[in-house]
Design a protein around this motif. Structure first.
Motif, PDB file in Angstrom:
ATOM      1  N   MET A   1       0.838  -1.178   0.000  1.00 25.08           N
ATOM      2  CA  MET A   1       0.000   0.000   0.000  1.00 25.08           C
ATOM      3  C   MET A   1       0.880   1.236   0.000  1.00 25.08           C
ATOM      4  O   MET A   1       1.898   1.280   0.658  1.00 25.08           O
ATOM      5  CB  MET A   1      -0.882   0.021   1.251  1.00 25.08           C
ATOM      6  N   GLY A   2       0.424   2.254  -0.693  1.00 34.88           N
ATOM      7  CA  GLY A   2       1.162   3.496  -0.750  1.00 34.88           C
ATOM      8  C   GLY A   2       0.921   4.355   0.486  1.00 34.88           C
ATOM      9  O   GLY A   2       0.050   4.072   1.308  1.00 34.88           O
ATOM     10  N   ILE A   3       1.701   5.394   0.578  1.00 31.47           N
ATOM     11  CA  ILE A   3       1.594   6.313   1.713  1.00 31.47           C
ATOM     12  C   ILE A   3       0.190   6.908   1.803  1.00 31.47           C
ATOM     13  O   ILE A   3      -0.388   6.997   2.890  1.00 31.47           O
ATOM     14  CB  ILE A   3       2.643   7.439   1.578  1.00 31.47           C
ATOM     15  N   PHE A   4      -0.372   7.318   0.679  1.00 26.39           N
ATOM     16  CA  PHE A   4      -1.702   7.927   0.683  1.00 26.39           C
ATOM     17  C   PHE A   4      -2.749   6.956   1.208  1.00 26.39           C
ATOM     18  O   PHE A   4      -3.621   7.332   1.994  1.00 26.39           O
ATOM     19  CB  PHE A   4      -2.068   8.409  -0.728  1.00 26.39           C
ATOM     20  N   ALA A   5      -2.661   5.703   0.809  1.00 30.17           N
ATOM     21  CA  ALA A   5      -3.620   4.694   1.283  1.00 30.17           C
ATOM     22  C   ALA A   5      -3.475   4.476   2.785  1.00 30.17           C
ATOM     23  O   ALA A   5      -4.477   4.324   3.491  1.00 30.17           O
ATOM     24  CB  ALA A   5      -3.430   3.390   0.524  1.00 30.17           C
ATOM     25  N   TRP A   6      -2.240   4.457   3.300  1.00 30.03           N
ATOM     26  CA  TRP A   6      -2.021   4.311   4.735  1.00 30.03           C
ATOM     27  C   TRP A   6      -2.635   5.476   5.496  1.00 30.03           C
ATOM     28  O   TRP A   6      -3.235   5.282   6.552  1.00 30.03           O
ATOM     29  CB  TRP A   6      -0.528   4.231   5.062  1.00 30.03           C
ATOM     30  N   VAL A   7      -2.487   6.692   4.964  1.00 35.49           N
ATOM     31  CA  VAL A   7      -3.042   7.870   5.634  1.00 35.49           C
ATOM     32  C   VAL A   7      -4.569   7.816   5.630  1.00 35.49           C
ATOM     33  O   VAL A   7      -5.213   8.093   6.647  1.00 35.49           O
ATOM     34  CB  VAL A   7      -2.517   9.170   4.986  1.00 35.49           C
TER      35      VAL A   7
ATOM     36  N   GLY B   1      -5.635   4.986   7.894  1.00 34.30           N
ATOM     37  CA  GLY B   1      -5.322   5.415   9.255  1.00 34.30           C
ATOM     38  C   GLY B   1      -6.303   6.446   9.780  1.00 34.30           C
ATOM     39  O   GLY B   1      -6.750   6.365  10.922  1.00 34.30           O
ATOM     40  N   ALA B   2      -6.638   7.423   8.948  1.00 33.79           N
ATOM     41  CA  ALA B   2      -7.579   8.460   9.369  1.00 33.79           C
ATOM     42  C   ALA B   2      -8.953   7.869   9.647  1.00 33.79           C
ATOM     43  O   ALA B   2      -9.574   8.171  10.677  1.00 33.79           O
ATOM     44  CB  ALA B   2      -7.667   9.553   8.307  1.00 33.79           C
ATOM     45  N   LEU B   3      -9.426   7.024   8.755  1.00 38.99           N
ATOM     46  CA  LEU B   3     -10.742   6.390   8.955  1.00 38.99           C
ATOM     47  C   LEU B   3     -10.748   5.472  10.176  1.00 38.99           C
ATOM     48  O   LEU B   3     -11.660   5.529  11.001  1.00 38.99           O
ATOM     49  CB  LEU B   3     -11.145   5.604   7.708  1.00 38.99           C
ATOM     50  N   ALA B   4      -9.728   4.647  10.284  1.00 37.25           N
ATOM     51  CA  ALA B   4      -9.672   3.695  11.400  1.00 37.25           C
ATOM     52  C   ALA B   4      -9.529   4.427  12.726  1.00 37.25           C
ATOM     53  O   ALA B   4     -10.194   4.080  13.707  1.00 37.25           O
ATOM     54  CB  ALA B   4      -8.512   2.726  11.208  1.00 37.25           C
TER      55      ALA B   4
ATOM     56  N   GLY C   1      -4.633   5.469  13.912  1.00 40.79           N
ATOM     57  CA  GLY C   1      -5.086   4.523  12.899  1.00 40.79           C
ATOM     58  C   GLY C   1      -3.960   3.755  12.249  1.00 40.79           C
ATOM     59  O   GLY C   1      -4.058   2.543  12.036  1.00 40.79           O
ATOM     60  N   ILE C   2      -2.859   4.444  11.946  1.00 44.06           N
ATOM     61  CA  ILE C   2      -1.720   3.764  11.314  1.00 44.06           C
ATOM     62  C   ILE C   2      -1.058   2.802  12.293  1.00 44.06           C
ATOM     63  O   ILE C   2      -0.775   1.640  11.948  1.00 44.06           O
ATOM     64  CB  ILE C   2      -0.713   4.787  10.757  1.00 44.06           C
ATOM     65  N   VAL C   3      -0.837   3.243  13.527  1.00 43.12           N
ATOM     66  CA  VAL C   3      -0.247   2.349  14.534  1.00 43.12           C
ATOM     67  C   VAL C   3      -1.220   1.206  14.836  1.00 43.12           C
ATOM     68  O   VAL C   3      -0.804   0.054  14.989  1.00 43.12           O
ATOM     69  CB  VAL C   3       0.122   3.130  15.809  1.00 43.12           C
ATOM     70  N   GLY C   4      -2.509   1.523  14.884  1.00 45.58           N
ATOM     71  CA  GLY C   4      -3.516   0.481  15.101  1.00 45.58           C
ATOM     72  C   GLY C   4      -3.540  -0.540  13.980  1.00 45.58           C
ATOM     73  O   GLY C   4      -3.747  -1.724  14.220  1.00 45.58           O
ATOM     74  N   ALA C   5      -3.315  -0.082  12.747  1.00 43.02           N
ATOM     75  CA  ALA C   5      -3.250  -1.015  11.621  1.00 43.02           C
ATOM     76  C   ALA C   5      -2.068  -1.961  11.778  1.00 43.02           C
ATOM     77  O   ALA C   5      -2.183  -3.159  11.493  1.00 43.02           O
ATOM     78  CB  ALA C   5      -3.150  -0.246  10.306  1.00 43.02           C
TER      79      ALA C   5
ATOM     80  N   ILE D   1      -9.849  -2.424  14.783  1.00 47.26           N
ATOM     81  CA  ILE D   1      -9.650  -3.286  15.958  1.00 47.26           C
ATOM     82  C   ILE D   1      -8.307  -2.980  16.620  1.00 47.26           C
ATOM     83  O   ILE D   1      -8.227  -2.829  17.837  1.00 47.26           O
ATOM     84  CB  ILE D   1      -9.762  -4.771  15.571  1.00 47.26           C
ATOM     85  N   GLY D   2      -7.260  -2.862  15.826  1.00 48.75           N
ATOM     86  CA  GLY D   2      -5.951  -2.512  16.369  1.00 48.75           C
ATOM     87  C   GLY D   2      -5.939  -1.134  17.010  1.00 48.75           C
ATOM     88  O   GLY D   2      -5.328  -0.926  18.059  1.00 48.75           O
ATOM     89  N   SER D   3      -6.649  -0.183  16.412  1.00 48.63           N
ATOM     90  CA  SER D   3      -6.728   1.169  16.965  1.00 48.63           C
ATOM     91  C   SER D   3      -7.486   1.181  18.284  1.00 48.63           C
ATOM     92  O   SER D   3      -7.113   1.906  19.215  1.00 48.63           O
ATOM     93  CB  SER D   3      -7.409   2.105  15.972  1.00 48.63           C
ATOM     94  N   MET D   4      -8.519   0.389  18.368  1.00 46.68           N
ATOM     95  CA  MET D   4      -9.271   0.305  19.618  1.00 46.68           C
ATOM     96  C   MET D   4      -8.413  -0.312  20.722  1.00 46.68           C
ATOM     97  O   MET D   4      -8.462   0.137  21.872  1.00 46.68           O
ATOM     98  CB  MET D   4     -10.558  -0.485  19.409  1.00 46.68           C
ATOM     99  N   ILE D   5      -7.622  -1.305  20.382  1.00 50.13           N
ATOM    100  CA  ILE D   5      -6.697  -1.903  21.361  1.00 50.13           C
ATOM    101  C   ILE D   5      -5.682  -0.860  21.814  1.00 50.13           C
ATOM    102  O   ILE D   5      -5.402  -0.719  23.008  1.00 50.13           O
ATOM    103  CB  ILE D   5      -6.009  -3.147  20.767  1.00 50.13           C
ATOM    104  N   LEU D   6      -5.138  -0.095  20.873  1.00 53.95           N
ATOM    105  CA  LEU D   6      -4.165   0.945  21.208  1.00 53.95           C
ATOM    106  C   LEU D   6      -4.784   1.997  22.121  1.00 53.95           C
ATOM    107  O   LEU D   6      -4.181   2.388  23.127  1.00 53.95           O
ATOM    108  CB  LEU D   6      -3.626   1.597  19.932  1.00 53.95           C
TER     109      LEU D   6
END
Length: 83
Positions: A1-7, A10-13, A36-40, A68-73
């Protein structure tokens, strides 16, 4: 995935997770993206450990794993903040 997709993921998550965890009022857009990114990363790692498929690209499954990862974080951060 590209940087834009991660952002975008991440923003949505991060935003969805902050809504579920009631931390949206104390977080801004940048914090949502970081969470969101760390949660991913956390969600993808946990899914791989459990034998599932983690982040697979720009799709609904990846968003769910990231939420799910973001909620755990956010839960772990809340535990340390309340100490």
């Amino acid at each position: 995935m590209g940087i834009f997709a991660w952002v975008v993921i991440g923003a949505l998550a991060g935003w969805i997770a902050s809504k579920f965890m009631n931390t949206d009022a104390s977080m801004g857009a940048f914090a949502n993206i970081v969470v969101g990114i760390v949660g991913a990363l956390i969600g993808g790692f946990l899914m791989n450990v459990l034998g599932g498929v983690g982040i697979t690209g720009f799709n609904l499954w990846s968003l769910l794993v990231a939420v799910i990862g973001s909620m755990i974080l956010l839960w772990v951060l809340r535990l340390f903040k309340n100490r």
